[in-house]
Design a protein around this motif. Structure first.
Motif, short mmCIF file in Angstrom:
data_model
loop_
_atom_site.label_atom_id
_atom_site.label_comp_id
_atom_site.label_asym_id
_atom_site.label_seq_id
_atom_site.Cartn_x
_atom_site.Cartn_y
_atom_site.Cartn_z
N LYS A 1 0.83 -1.22 0.00
CA LYS A 1 0.00 0.00 0.00
C LYS A 1 0.86 1.26 0.00
O LYS A 1 0.41 2.34 -0.40
CB LYS A 1 -0.90 0.02 1.24
CG LYS A 1 -2.03 -1.00 1.21
CD LYS A 1 -2.85 -0.91 2.49
CE LYS A 1 -3.98 -1.93 2.49
NZ LYS A 1 -4.75 -1.93 3.76
N GLU A 2 2.10 1.12 0.44
CA GLU A 2 2.99 2.27 0.53
C GLU A 2 3.44 2.75 -0.85
O GLU A 2 3.90 3.88 -1.00
CB GLU A 2 4.23 1.92 1.37
CG GLU A 2 3.92 1.52 2.80
CD GLU A 2 5.15 1.02 3.53
OE1 GLU A 2 6.29 1.31 3.06
OE2 GLU A 2 5.00 0.33 4.56
N ALA A 3 3.34 1.90 -1.84
CA ALA A 3 3.84 2.23 -3.17
C ALA A 3 2.71 2.60 -4.13
O ALA A 3 1.57 2.19 -3.96
CB ALA A 3 4.64 1.06 -3.74
N LYS A 4 3.06 3.36 -5.18
CA LYS A 4 2.08 3.76 -6.19
C LYS A 4 2.44 3.26 -7.60
O LYS A 4 1.61 3.22 -8.49
CB LYS A 4 1.97 5.31 -6.23
CG LYS A 4 1.46 5.95 -4.97
CD LYS A 4 -0.02 5.63 -4.74
CE LYS A 4 -0.93 6.39 -5.66
NZ LYS A 4 -1.00 7.84 -5.38
N PHE A 5 3.71 2.90 -7.80
CA PHE A 5 4.17 2.37 -9.08
C PHE A 5 4.66 0.95 -8.82
O PHE A 5 5.66 0.75 -8.13
CB PHE A 5 5.30 3.23 -9.65
CG PHE A 5 5.65 2.92 -11.09
CD1 PHE A 5 5.13 3.68 -12.12
CD2 PHE A 5 6.51 1.88 -11.41
CE1 PHE A 5 5.47 3.42 -13.46
CE2 PHE A 5 6.85 1.60 -12.73
CZ PHE A 5 6.32 2.37 -13.75
N HIS A 6 3.94 -0.04 -9.34
CA HIS A 6 4.23 -1.44 -9.03
C HIS A 6 4.76 -2.17 -10.25
O HIS A 6 4.17 -2.08 -11.33
CB HIS A 6 2.97 -2.14 -8.52
CG HIS A 6 2.32 -1.48 -7.35
ND1 HIS A 6 2.73 -1.70 -6.06
CD2 HIS A 6 1.29 -0.59 -7.29
CE1 HIS A 6 1.98 -0.98 -5.23
NE2 HIS A 6 1.10 -0.29 -5.96
N ILE A 7 5.84 -2.92 -10.07
CA ILE A 7 6.40 -3.74 -11.14
C ILE A 7 6.31 -5.20 -10.71
O ILE A 7 6.85 -5.59 -9.67
CB ILE A 7 7.87 -3.37 -11.42
CG1 ILE A 7 7.97 -1.91 -11.88
CG2 ILE A 7 8.46 -4.30 -12.49
CD1 ILE A 7 9.40 -1.42 -12.04
N VAL A 8 5.61 -5.99 -11.51
CA VAL A 8 5.42 -7.41 -11.21
C VAL A 8 6.41 -8.23 -12.05
O VAL A 8 6.36 -8.21 -13.28
CB VAL A 8 3.98 -7.87 -11.51
CG1 VAL A 8 3.82 -9.36 -11.19
CG2 VAL A 8 2.98 -7.04 -10.70
N ALA A 9 7.31 -8.93 -11.37
CA ALA A 9 8.35 -9.70 -12.07
C ALA A 9 8.44 -11.10 -11.46
O ALA A 9 9.44 -11.47 -10.85
CB ALA A 9 9.70 -8.99 -11.98
N VAL A 10 7.36 -11.86 -11.63
CA VAL A 10 7.33 -13.23 -11.10
C VAL A 10 7.49 -14.22 -12.25
O VAL A 10 7.26 -13.89 -13.41
CB VAL A 10 6.01 -13.50 -10.35
CG1 VAL A 10 5.91 -12.62 -9.12
CG2 VAL A 10 4.80 -13.29 -11.27
N PRO A 11 7.90 -15.46 -11.95
CA PRO A 11 8.11 -16.46 -13.01
C PRO A 11 6.82 -16.82 -13.73
O PRO A 11 5.73 -16.74 -13.15
CB PRO A 11 8.66 -17.67 -12.25
CG PRO A 11 9.10 -17.15 -10.92
CD PRO A 11 8.22 -16.00 -10.61
N THR A 12 6.95 -17.21 -14.99
CA THR A 12 5.82 -17.75 -15.74
C THR A 12 6.28 -19.04 -16.41
O THR A 12 6.68 -19.04 -17.57
CB THR A 12 5.30 -16.76 -16.79
OG1 THR A 12 6.42 -16.13 -17.45
CG2 THR A 12 4.45 -15.69 -16.17
#
Length: 439
Positions: A79-90
């Motif tokens: 919640k503290e962040a406003k710009f989120h980068i999702v880098a999980v395995p696929t």
């Protein structure tokens, strides 16, 4: 004031969701320019980072110990962040269909903490349509917010090459995309903070998703061609490496080599593309043909090893075989989707339990993912055969005498040496009488 301005002024945080071989270097890079929250569900991994230990060896312990990234496994802190980068395995499932559980789970976790005015950028490799058709609905459901109105979404495919110290996040052009012009502009500016090579603005999220999967599919097909050539030339008793060296003198000859194709990208991404193609009624021919060839190379290597053992009058079932290297590529501890496992499993079919030596591999990962244990160089004694499967620096530096000391005290004609990576001096071993073979 835009979200970009807030990030530059350190009034808004960036979060990295997934701190593996891709996410962690991104978090560290942004940590030099902004306030960064590094999140991972693995408490053990987060604990290592907090101690200044880099289990991926991508940036090193010294960099991790000095980074300003705030590592956490507490999802509520997102919640503290406003710009989120999702880098999980696929990854893919056993039947080669896409396994979207990690990216779906990350979307559920993030969605619960998403706030108005946020931007979410996915970096995980997917087939065209996943971001908009699967991820956005999850974010909306969990947050109660509306995409395009309350928050924006983009896609920027990762291009980090594990173990590569030259082609890094900062030096590779970054493809970025957004669901509208406003989000695209902000996403571009944020990445430009750390990507010295600049960004390329794709015209849509689907275009960016597609660009990523074809990058690795193209490489996969080219390596498959080399592997097929290796099989043909082996039957013709022609050295493949010598042929490629000669052909490489032409200015436009593509520099690819035969080998095992694994890892979290090249051996996986083509299946994402062909899966989507099947959904729209097209059955891939070239891409899947390449995948079939590459998936069978472990079997092919063992087939030739067995032929050499028989030629050397060594009983196959009781043969002592050592494998040098287990990771999916040289000089990285990453064992995800390594195709060396195919060699191991194929040897077991012959009743052979090989000794595996890899000074770089993550020992815990090897045990948890494959149920295997690592041996040491000292364990390589009285061997009948060696398979050099990965080109680690430690193996490149092995002398002829060191390699010789691993074998039984028998004539060289009874010593089998399989050089998958073609890193050894073929002429020297053949001249010494070894039963030497390489792709």
């Amino acid at each position: 004031m835009t979200l970009y301005d807030e990030i530059v002024n350190k009034e808004a945080k960036i979060s990295l969701i997934g701190l593996g071989y891709v996410g962690m270097p991104i978090a560290v890079a942004f940590g030099k320019k902004a306030e960064v929250l590094g999140f991972d569900i693995s408490k053990e991994k987060v604990a290592l980072y907090k101690k200044g230990i880099d289990p991926t060896k991508e940036v090193g312990d010294d960099v991790i110990s000095k980074t300003t990234v705030d590592f956490t496994s507490d999802a509520e802190r997102l919640k503290e962040a406003k710009f989120h980068i999702v880098a999980v395995p696929t990854p893919v499932n056993d039947d080669h269909t896409p396994n979207l559980k990690p990216v779906e789970s990350a979307s559920h976790t993030l969605g619960k903490q998403l706030t108005k005015g946020s931007i979410v950028v996915y970096e995980s490799t997917v087939y065209p349509g996943v971001t908009e058709d699967i991820c956005i609905p999850i974010l909306e459901e969990e947050s109660g917010l509306k995409a395009g109105v309350d928050f924006k979404v983009g896609f920027s495919p990762e291009r980090i090459n594990p173990g590569d110290k030259v082609h890094r996040l900062e030096t590779i052009v970054k493809v970025v995309s957004g669901q509208d012009d406003e989000s695209l502009d902000i996403i571009s500016k944020v990445y430009e903070l750390v990507v010295e090579a600049g960004v390329y603005k794709a015209e849509s999220i689907k275009v960016a998703e597609a660009a990523k999967v074809i990058e690795n599919s193209q490489r996969d097909i080219n390596i498959a061609f080399m592997n097929e050539l290796s099989i043909i030339f082996n039957k013709l008793d022609i050295d493949t490496k010598a042929v490629l060296k000669a052909a490489g003198t032409k200015w436009n000859f593509l520099n690819f080599s035969p080998g095992l194709v694994g890892g979290h990208c090249i051996g996986v991404d083509p299946y994402y593309l062909t899966y989507k193609a099947e959904q729209v009624g097209y059955h891939s021919r070239i891409i899947l043909a390449g995948r079939q060839i590459n998936d069978e190379m472990g079997h092919y290597v063992v087939e030739n090893l067995v032929k050499k053992l028989i030629k050397a009058n060594v009983p196959v079932k009781t043969a002592r075989v050592g494998i040098l290297g287990f990771t999916f590529k040289e000089n990285t501890p990453d064992t995800r989707n390594t195709r060396v496992i195919d060699i191991v499993e194929e040897l077991k079919e012959y009743g052979v339990q090989p000794l595996i030596v890899d000074p770089v591999a993550d020992e815990n990962e090897l045990k948890e993912e494959y149920g295997l244990k690592l041996n040491t160089m000292e364990d390589l004694k009285d061997m009948d055969a060696l398979i050099v499967a990965v080109g680690h620096d430690e193996f490149l530096n092995l002398s002829f005498e060191q390699l010789e000391s691993f074998y039984k005290d028998v004539p060289n004609e009874q010593r089998v040496l399989v050089d998958v990576k073609s890193i050894l001096d073929k002429k020297k071993y053949l001249a010494s009488g070894y039963n030497y073979w390489r792709l």
